[in-house]
Write a protein that holds these residues in place. Structure first.
Motif, mmCIF file in Angstrom:
data_model
loop_
_atom_site.group_PDB
_atom_site.id
_atom_site.type_symbol
_atom_site.label_atom_id
_atom_site.label_comp_id
_atom_site.label_asym_id
_atom_site.label_seq_id
_atom_site.Cartn_x
_atom_site.Cartn_y
_atom_site.Cartn_z
ATOM 1 N N ASP A 94 1.422 72.579 16.764
ATOM 2 C CA ASP A 94 2.273 73.343 17.670
ATOM 3 C C ASP A 94 1.508 73.779 18.916
ATOM 4 O OD1 ASP A 94 4.492 73.125 16.067
ATOM 5 O OD2 ASP A 94 4.184 75.057 15.051
ATOM 6 N N LYS A 102 1.358 70.863 21.216
ATOM 7 C CA LYS A 102 2.661 70.630 21.854
ATOM 8 C C LYS A 102 2.872 71.582 23.026
ATOM 9 C CE LYS A 102 4.815 69.157 17.499
ATOM 10 N NZ LYS A 102 5.765 69.545 16.429
ATOM 11 N N THR A 103 2.562 72.854 22.811
ATOM 12 C CA THR A 103 2.726 73.857 23.872
ATOM 13 C C THR A 103 1.807 73.551 25.042
ATOM 14 O OG1 THR A 103 3.303 75.555 22.243
ATOM 15 C CG2 THR A 103 2.574 76.320 24.402
#
Length: 331
Positions: free
Chosen positions: A314, A317-318
């Motif tokens: 995550d 992804k950010t």
């Protein structure tokens, strides 16, 4: 003048070999002997006089003993130790190895300079003692970041310490290429790192598989080192799992040429990050050490950096989403 260069050379590390190239260019008018863990490789690839590092372990002792190293060191006038991240005790052996080389410089009363090194992290008493001892005897000291200078001061080094950039910045700085970037091409540098290797693999695999589902992408995994800290051991299984291609750059310039084509880069190796900076390639740096964090301090890229202990799918992804917005805004 006859000069010894002592460092992590001939060990298939693309970044360290680029540092050596820079030093050789600067010292072109002198007679140079490179002390290396792989002296045969230096002799073959660089056509230079080379000698083995003074052996510390049983394997290196029985392979080289001390005679060749002693004879080579006796013949030089001065020595340069570095550059690169030599004195750090995430692997304490490194501090013993490089302090052992310095011991022989002192033993034969050879003046030495420690050049363009990163210092730390140093968490152990032995690491601190060995580093203090090695740097205290140097005739001159340059380091490649402020954090290294501050750490040497904390260790009690009273000599003047000059902060300089990594030598690779000067050697390979050039006009921006007009090579068109290939949409969807990601260059990726992963490396094993202590007890974090499993977490690194899990985060990258999940992130890349998800990215592949959503976009037309092509992954090119870059092997920056093949000996000891073998990138290939991590890369080959990742290629089987997520797809992609293997790139083993023949030298630093080859690495830069490939990065100039990439739309994005995600990297852990220090000199992979430098190559991305030099080629202005949008980069997500994954920092495993203070030396990689220091590289981006005070720069706009610092906001995209991910520390390895915070690395997750995550988080990647950010970071990619934020990097894409930043890159499109400046373009």
């Amino acid at each position: 003048m006859k000069i010894a260069i002592i460092g992590n050379y001939g060990a298939t590390n693309v970044g360290d070999e680029a540092i050596l190239e820079c030093l050789l260019k600067t010292l072109a008018s002198h007679h140079v002997t490179v002390f290396s863990a792989q002296p045969e490789s230096i002799k073959t690839t660089k056509k230079l006089k080379s000698a083995p590092l003074f052996p510390l372990g049983f394997r290196s002792f029985f392979k080289y003993r001390f005679t060749t190293s002693k004879q080579a060191l006796k013949s030089v006038d001065v020595a340069i130790v570095g550059g690169g991240g030599l004195f750090q005790d995430d692997r304490l052996y490194a501090c013993f190895l490089w302090a052992w080389q310095v011991f022989w410089l002192r033993r034969f009363k050879k003046p030495y300079f420690i050049h363009a090194t990163g210092v730390g992290p140093l968490k152990t008493s032995w690491g601190k003692r060995l580093t203090r001892w090695a740097y205290s005897g140097a005739k001159g000291i340059t380091v490649r970041d402020d954090a290294s200078k501050e750490l040497l001061s904390e260790l009690g080094i009273k000599k003047e310490v000059h902060v300089t950039a990594d030598p690779v910045f000067a050697l390979f700085d050039k006009e921006a290429s007009h090579t068109k970037r290939e949409s969807g091409l990601y260059l990726i540098s992963v490396r094993p790192w202590l007890n974090r290797t499993g977490d690194i693999i899990k985060a990258f695999e999940s992130f890349l598989l998800d990215l592949k589902k959503k976009k037309q992408v092509k992954f090119q995994f870059v092997c920056m080192q093949q000996v000891k800290e073998d990138d290939l051991a991590m890369i080959k299984p990742r290629i089987e799992r997520v797809g992609g291609f293997l790139l083993i750059p023949k030298d630093f310039e080859d690495l830069m040429g490939q990065l100039e084509k990439a739309e994005f880069a995600i990297g852990m190796r220090y000199h992979f990050m430098i190559a991305a900076i030099l080629t202005k390639t949008p980069l997500i740096p994954v920092s495993y050490s203070p030396k990689t964090t220091s590289l981006f301090q005070g720069s706009p890229m610092a906001s995209h950096l991910i520390r390895v202990d915070e690395l997750t799918s995550d988080r990647l992804k950010t970071a990619l989403k934020e990097l894409s917005v930043s890159y499109n805004n400046v373009m």
